[in-house]
Design an enzyme around this catalytic site. Sequence first.
Site, PDB file in Angstrom:
ATOM      1  N   LEU A  18       0.796  -1.230   0.000  1.00 13.40           N
ATOM      2  CA  LEU A  18       0.000   0.000   0.000  1.00 13.40           C
ATOM      3  C   LEU A  18       0.827   1.278   0.000  1.00 13.40           C
ATOM      4  CD1 LEU A  18      -2.754  -1.167   2.464  1.00 13.40           C
ATOM      5  CD2 LEU A  18      -3.011  -0.808   0.010  1.00 13.40           C
TER       6      LEU A  18
ATOM      7  N   ASN B  78     -11.114  -1.494   0.594  1.00 13.94           N
ATOM      8  CA  ASN B  78     -10.320  -2.721   0.622  1.00 13.94           C
ATOM      9  C   ASN B  78     -10.154  -3.170   2.064  1.00 13.94           C
ATOM     10  OD1 ASN B  78      -8.321  -4.652   0.448  1.00 13.94           O
ATOM     11  ND2 ASN B  78      -6.703  -3.206  -0.123  1.00 13.94           N
TER      12      ASN B  78
ATOM     13  N   CYS C 197      -6.543  -5.549   4.625  1.00 11.55           N
ATOM     14  CA  CYS C 197      -5.383  -5.178   5.442  1.00 11.55           C
ATOM     15  C   CYS C 197      -5.543  -5.715   6.851  1.00 11.55           C
ATOM     16  CB  CYS C 197      -5.233  -3.666   5.557  1.00 11.55           C
ATOM     17  SG  CYS C 197      -5.846  -2.778   4.153  1.00 11.55           S
TER      18      CYS C 197
ATOM     19  N   ASN D 167      -9.661  -9.624  -4.144  1.00 10.69           N
ATOM     20  CA  ASN D 167      -8.310  -9.156  -3.959  1.00 10.69           C
ATOM     21  C   ASN D 167      -7.374 -10.345  -4.224  1.00 10.69           C
ATOM     22  OD1 ASN D 167      -6.033  -7.608  -3.075  1.00 10.69           O
ATOM     23  ND2 ASN D 167      -7.466  -6.368  -1.896  1.00 10.69           N
TER      24      ASN D 167
ATOM     25  N   GLY E 228      -6.588  -6.317 -13.575  1.00 11.32           N
ATOM     26  CA  GLY E 228      -5.484  -6.005 -12.688  1.00 11.32           C
ATOM     27  C   GLY E 228      -4.119  -6.190 -13.305  1.00 11.32           C
TER      28      GLY E 228
HETATM   29  C1  LIG Z   1       0.853  -4.526  -7.964  1.00  7.08           C
HETATM   30  C2  LIG Z   1      -0.512  -4.631  -7.379  1.00  7.08           C
HETATM   31  C3  LIG Z   1      -0.934  -3.710  -6.429  1.00  7.08           C
HETATM   32  C4  LIG Z   1      -2.216  -3.785  -5.886  1.00  7.08           C
HETATM   33  N1  LIG Z   1      -2.625  -2.836  -4.999  1.00  7.08           N
HETATM   34  C5  LIG Z   1      -3.922  -2.852  -4.541  1.00  7.08           C
HETATM   35  C6  LIG Z   1      -4.417  -1.818  -3.705  1.00  7.08           C
HETATM   36  O1  LIG Z   1      -3.723  -0.858  -3.386  1.00  7.08           O
HETATM   37  N2  LIG Z   1      -5.708  -1.896  -3.260  1.00  7.08           N
HETATM   38  C7  LIG Z   1      -6.529  -2.932  -3.617  1.00  7.08           C
HETATM   39  O2  LIG Z   1      -7.679  -2.966  -3.219  1.00  7.08           O
HETATM   40  N3  LIG Z   1      -6.071  -3.921  -4.420  1.00  7.08           N
HETATM   41  C8  LIG Z   1      -4.797  -3.904  -4.891  1.00  7.08           C
HETATM   42  N4  LIG Z   1      -4.365  -4.903  -5.723  1.00  7.08           N
HETATM   43  C9  LIG Z   1      -5.281  -5.993  -6.073  1.00  7.08           C
HETATM   44  C10 LIG Z   1      -5.947  -5.745  -7.409  1.00  7.08           C
HETATM   45  O3  LIG Z   1      -6.704  -4.563  -7.397  1.00  7.08           O
HETATM   46  C11 LIG Z   1      -6.829  -6.933  -7.791  1.00  7.08           C
HETATM   47  O4  LIG Z   1      -7.829  -7.089  -6.794  1.00  7.08           O
HETATM   48  C12 LIG Z   1      -6.061  -8.229  -7.876  1.00  7.08           C
HETATM   49  O5  LIG Z   1      -4.775  -8.004  -8.423  1.00  7.08           O
HETATM   50  C13 LIG Z   1      -6.771  -9.308  -8.714  1.00  7.08           C
HETATM   51  O6  LIG Z   1      -6.868  -8.933 -10.052  1.00  7.08           O
HETATM   52  P1  LIG Z   1      -5.839  -9.436 -11.199  1.00  7.08           P
HETATM   53  O7  LIG Z   1      -5.716 -10.916 -11.045  1.00  7.08           O
HETATM   54  O8  LIG Z   1      -6.474  -9.024 -12.477  1.00  7.08           O
HETATM   55  O9  LIG Z   1      -4.538  -8.756 -10.933  1.00  7.08           O
HETATM   56  C14 LIG Z   1      -3.081  -4.821  -6.281  1.00  7.08           C
HETATM   57  C15 LIG Z   1      -2.642  -5.751  -7.223  1.00  7.08           C
HETATM   58  C16 LIG Z   1      -1.395  -5.662  -7.788  1.00  7.08           C
HETATM   59  C17 LIG Z   1      -0.981  -6.674  -8.809  1.00  7.08           C
END
Ligand SMILES: Cc1cc2nc3c(=O)[nH]c(=O)nc-3n(C[C@H](O)[C@H](O)[C@H](O)COP(=O)(O)O)c2cc1C
Lengths: 245, 245, 306, 306
Positions: free
Chosen positions: D75, D130, D133, D195, D268
């Site tokens: 974060l 979210n 955490c 997530n 994502g």
């Molecule tokens: C590098 C990275 C940083 C992320 N940071 C956050 C975040 O700050 N807050 C959040 O709710 N999810 C965060 N996620 C989760 C994504 O928003 C998403 O829920 C998750 O990656 C699943 O989607 P995907 O498989 O398409 O990546 C992050 C994911 C990645 C890969």
Amino acid sequence: MKQGIFTIQSNENIALNVYKMVLTGDTGAITAPGQFVDIMLEGYFLRRPISVCDCVDGKLTLIYKVVGKGTEAMAGLEAEQKLDLLTGLGNGYDLTACRNHALLIGGGVGVPPLYMMARELREMGKEVSVILGFNKAKEIFYQKEFEALGAHTYVATADGSVGTKGFVTDVMNSVDIPYDYFYCCGPEPMLKAVYNASKTGGQFSFEERMGCGFGACMGCSCKTKYGNKRICKDGPVLTKEEIIW
Amino acid sequence: MKQGIFTIQSNENIALNVYKMVLTGDTGAITAPGQFVDIMLEGYFLRRPISVCDCVDGKLTLIYKVVGKGTEAMAGLEAEQKLDLLTGLGNGYDLTACRNHALLIGGGVGVPPLYMMARELREMGKEVSVILGFNKAKEIFYQKEFEALGAHTYVATADGSVGTKGFVTDVMNSVDIPYDYFYCCGPEPMLKAVYNASKTGGQFSFEERMGCGFGACMGCSCKTKYGNKRICKDGPVLTKEEIIW
Amino acid sequence: MVNANTKVCLSGLELDNPVIPASGTFGYGYEFAELYDINVLGTFSFKGTTREPRFGNPTPRIAECREGMINAVGLQNPGVEKVISEELPKLAKCFNKKVIANVSGFSIDEYMYTCERLDAQEQVGLIEVNISCPNVHGGGMSFGTQPEMAARVTKAVKSVTKKPVYIKLTPNVTDIASIAKACEEAGADGISLINTLMGMRIDLNRKKPVIANTMGGFSGPAIFPVALRCVWQVYNAVNIPVIGMGGVSCAEDVIEMMLAGATAVETGAINLVDPYASKKIVEDLPRVMEKYHITNLSDIIGGAHS
Amino acid sequence: MVNANTKVCLSGLELDNPVIPASGTFGYGYEFAELYDINVLGTFSFKGTTREPRFGNPTPRIAECREGMINAVGLQNPGVEKVISEELPKLAKCFNKKVIANVSGFSIDEYMYTCERLDAQEQVGLIEVNISCPNVHGGGMSFGTQPEMAARVTKAVKSVTKKPVYIKLTPNVTDIASIAKACEEAGADGISLINTLMGMRIDLNRKKPVIANTMGGFSGPAIFPVALRCVWQVYNAVNIPVIGMGGVSCAEDVIEMMLAGATAVETGAINLVDPYASKKIVEDLPRVMEKYHITNLSDIIGGAHS
Ligand SMILES: Cc1cc2nc3c(=O)[nH]c(=O)nc-3n(C[C@H](O)[C@H](O)[C@H](O)COP(=O)(O)O)c2cc1C
Ligand SMILES: Cc1cc2nc3c(=O)[nH]c(=O)nc-3n(C[C@H](O)[C@H](O)[C@H](O)COP(=O)(O)OP(=O)(O)OC[C@H]3O[C@@H](n4cnc5c(N)ncnc54)[C@H](O)[C@@H]3O)c2cc1C
Ligand SMILES: Cc1cc2nc3c(=O)[nH]c(=O)nc-3n(C[C@H](O)[C@H](O)[C@H](O)COP(=O)(O)OP(=O)(O)OC[C@H]3O[C@@H](n4cnc5c(N)ncnc54)[C@H](O)[C@@H]3O)c2cc1C
Ligand SMILES: Cc1cc2nc3c(=O)[nH]c(=O)nc-3n(C[C@H](O)[C@H](O)[C@H](O)COP(=O)(O)O)c2cc1C
Ligand code: FES
Ligand code: FES
């Protein structure tokens, strides 16, 4: 930054586990030595960041070492094959910081980005000294190429098989090179040793595991005296004065 | 069963979305018409099962329809490319069950396995009648090839553009073919219709989504009057009397 | 390579190497014995066996995923008596090592019955108790999702067996370590993990789930990072051996699993798409050990911790 | 294609299409705006924002997996005040739609503070909370792993906001549907999921975890079957809209997610390896809709149920 499809012109083994790949494509986004490209490889999710070794007339040269599965796959590629590249990534070195005489210090596959820099510095009419560090004779590459640019070229090998026995800092400490600024690229322990051995201002290129390579994911952050920076976007080049080890 | 690397000889479009691929390799494990091969495709986890259309002198012919991403990828393959195949899968049809006159009934990409069968039955000196069902003229393939084997060949199309208008069972009901046994391959609704329209014993080839294709995962099981069977290993061919719909 | 020692030991069961085809992906062994001498394996875990014969779920039971697959076989098996009277004698002809008996059940009684019967078989070297099945007497929640239920199965099974009992955990839980710990406290000799992740796919043409049963168990190389994490967490939580699995497809994966804490490693879905996969991994291990400077494989178990 | 209607609506927030780059994979938008006009997107969810500025975890924070990656960014963000004073004004120059504000926190107070501040921003159309955490006042367990905790965060945040509040759930739980239901009962306007899965990798050369923090969040195409299953389960459990995500990488995946129950879909990790991915998906949607005989995308939401 640009995304583009590049065509491999050649891909040859030039030293122990080290390959040189020449590609053609739209290199318009590449503006400074020390920038890097990010290469998509079939079967691998993340791209592989590789520094620009040289870039002239739409010809892009990369030099990379096989260290894992991705670079192993790269070594198996052949002329005519296509690669999806992100180009023009990172800040690159600031060549204007050097007045007359630049010292370029590279270790292993930290050497490649220094080549384009040496060429451009020479074209700007500056004096260039280069210290190249390797482990042993078989790993050495590009010594002649630097010499051909008119750079004073020193080699250090850990086993003493060529040039000074020891590290690049042993050359720095033993040879009196009248540089007014330095540029450095290599493994982190080398960067730190150079930091301590150096007598002037300078710039260092860092490596970090990357998610995106273009500033979107915060995967590669580091703390500096001027705040948090992303190695991929605000770096990979940091100045001596901002570094926190 | 055998695993082997095959080389594509040709791969051509022979009807609407239907392709014929000829491969060479070790076909030693293929022992009966109605067996299938299981094809590994780069980028796809599971293999794709495709029936043997013919197999002579180390030459393997497959006919497949593009219905999804895997078969789409197959359609893009070219001569000289290599494919990893499991061969000799499934029980295949029992040709000895027919005395004198076999009726072969195929629908769509259920037609291919009947070809090798018709050839072998003819070589055994038996009379062969074939009913091929398609949706429309553009989808028809292999009619001439069956005729060339000396098989009485009937075609049914759903839209009536060629042959009998309707389904294979419309041919069965309208033409008096003096068969003493039948062999059938096609989509399940067709199998069931043939089951009901047929007057003799016969064999049916079934399809199911498969994990392994060689009997290890129990992914493809079905219930029969003789107990649970794995379509891939104990099938894909089941006899009329054992089927539970 | 000459010196590579691949031997490992699971609660007294000595294995020539840590490579064990996983339950449900190797049948009762002889489909693979047609292809190669399965005695090259460490051992293997046979298809999940229940008290009664089971046909399992309706088909389709299989769906494809990127770098993996979903199965909803539903524990098809001939029942423990037939396994003892038919499958084990057939296996004896092609396998001269002790096999792992994988046991499933829908009630504590059923687990006890099946385990007791298999415990009496000479060919069985270890019992792997799969507690991912729904508990028919306890509201349908899987035995493996609550520490208390997991402990009850463990205690019950241990009371009727002499052979080592490994409890096989599901990863579909909030805190896998607490469940492993409960099993250890209840007397488990080891922990096996992970079973499949719950997953699903929808067929865009039919606009319906691919799997007749809607959801199924997702496994294959795609799930490796989750499996490795679970092995790491459980190794931290217990003092009994761990068998690691989930997405293992090459010798490097075996070593990664062992560094995370696995004493032995099972190979699952990969056997289905490459029937020689487990043999290749066994043969590849010495080369990869040399590459990473490993002489005794058992020395690296849990080696990445601290 | 001419008639393809891709419009969807999230609690009053009308979107031209359901494609939404996910939080943490799209920064605050302008890195991508250098490459293309990001107004083609439905909207996007900005980087998880907390009350205080955060550097996040030590590096390495990234590891590669088959068809996916692990991140342990932790974060990193400039804190809500800087987001409001610096990031949103910059965003206004390249994005004229309402953005989704993704909020994280380590205590209920922090969630409330940050949400209240962002609720006051015109540019924000929806707040995505979210709850993956760890709860620093509650023993470190993540807010999202217990229905009661999830409900408390929801209620608290709803009490200080007027904009639609979507609670973003973690899949690392035994029963995601019960957590979604608790959020709905506590007043959530919608549910966002999933997530990342908890995962890890070990570096064979160093024989240590790749990620400095040991474990991290696993995402990318590999996790799609798990995400789809979670969307399916939550759609069954609640009557509020669901935003589906996890492994989406093409227009077909968007449609599969919507058939499972998603009203909109986030992309994502794929944005990180192909910066044009989300734009391509938007452009590809009409063609794929036609292929599967879909005229109004919103008609298919949950279409694969019954
Ligand atoms: C590098 C990275 C940083 C992320 N940071 C956050 C975040 O700050 N807050 C959040 O709710 N999810 C965060 N996620 C989760 C994504 O928003 C998403 O829920 C998750 O990656 C699943 O989607 P995907 O498989 O398409 O990546 C992050 C994911 C990645 C890969
Ligand atoms: C800005 C930058 C410039 C670089 N320039 C060069 C160069 O010019 N020549 C060269 O040989 N190497 C260079 N590297 C290192 C190069 O990126 C890695 O050696 C390469 O990614 C390894 O990939 P692999 O698949 O072979 O290794 P694996 O270990 O199999 O890769 C696994 C993952 O870790 C990442 N990774 C592994 N090592 C590194 C590393 N040292 N730095 C960043 N990520 C890593 C990979 O990208 C991949 O995501 C550079 C790295 C950075 C960050
Ligand atoms: C024993 C047997 C023999 C077959 N012979 C032929 C043949 O000769 N010619 C031909 O065109 N087709 C044949 N099929 C059907 C063929 O296997 C499928 O059309 C093909 O697998 C579809 O793959 P895809 O990637 O294009 O489709 P996708 O839908 O993208 O595939 C997704 C997954 O579903 C599986 N799948 C999809 N449709 C089927 C199906 N009908 N049967 C089994 N699995 C399926 C795929 O194998 C894959 O695992 C046969 C099937 C079986 C079981
Ligand atoms: C087709 C199939 C059937 C399975 N059947 C069983 C079973 O009967 N008992 C069991 O404990 N696990 C069963 N599993 C789970 C595997 O043993 C293993 O735990 C899981 O697949 C993870 O490993 P993998 O990713 O290598 O496949 C089955 C898996 C598959 C793919
Ligand atoms: S690698 Fe994504 S921000 Fe640097
Ligand atoms: S597909 Fe595995 S048993 Fe038939």
